[in-house]
Design a protein around this motif. Structure first.
Motif: not given
Length: 189
Positions: A97-119
């Motif tokens: 139900s919860i998936i964590f990802s540890v990424v650099d700032v650019e990766g976080a920006k990309t994930i935020r754009k691609k995955i709507s239910n990301s925090i």
């Protein structure tokens, strides 16, 4: 089997701020959570385990995966590739139900754009001087690499406002940081 769409929580921030340590503790404290393992071309550190900390591959293997479209996000960071594989995420979404990802700032920006239910949670040092001290304590780095990391950290800290949540991780107060992260996750899930 998982019915509800899982929440994707992205921990980001400058190198040495404690993102991975925080993720490890969160996995122990939050039920039905897991971490998306990043694939990387960097050398494995002595304490790391392939398949647990990262999926370690050669540059040739990484570039082949990239050309095959296996990553939903990837970046070149400090001359090494890092990426998150689509199939890994899809498999975890079926079970947790919860998936964590540890990424650099650019990766976080990309994930935020691609995955709507990301925090996105930006982990910040208490000060740049404190972060510099942490980076100096890490494994042996050349003066040039240390200089590059400090310069990049200053840029990354300047982008903190772009993320959903900013949480400071002061030296010696990890428990407080973890409690704050858990509170913020609970407010949003």
């Amino acid at each position: 089997m998982q019915n509800k769409t899982p929440i994707f929580i992205v921990l980001t921030g400058p190198s040495g701020v404690g993102k991975t340590t925080i993720a490890e503790i969160l996995l122990q404290r939050i039920n039905n959570s897991t971490r998306l393992i990043t694939t990387t071309t960097r050398q494995k550190r002595p304490t790391e385990v392939d398949g647990i900390d990262y999926d370690f591959v050669t540059t040739k293997e990484f570039l082949k995966m990239k050309s095959n479209g296996e990553f939903f996000e990837y970046a070149l960071v400090y001359s090494q590739y890092y990426g998150s594989r689509k199939t890994n995420l899809e498999n975890l979404q079926k079970k947790y139900s919860i998936i964590f990802s540890v990424v650099d700032v650019e990766g976080a920006k990309t994930i935020r754009k691609k995955i709507s239910n990301s925090i996105t949670i930006f982990i910040s040092p208490d000060s740049v001087n404190e972060l510099n001290s942490r980076l100096l304590k890490r494994s042996c780095r050349s003066p040039e690499e240390l200089k590059n990391r400090i310069k990049k950290a200053a840029y990354e800290i300047s982008t903190a406002q772009e993320f959903d949540i900013i949480i400071k991780n002061p030296e010696g107060r990890l428990d407080e940081t973890i409690n704050t992260v858990v509170e913020q996750i609970q407010k949003r899930t």
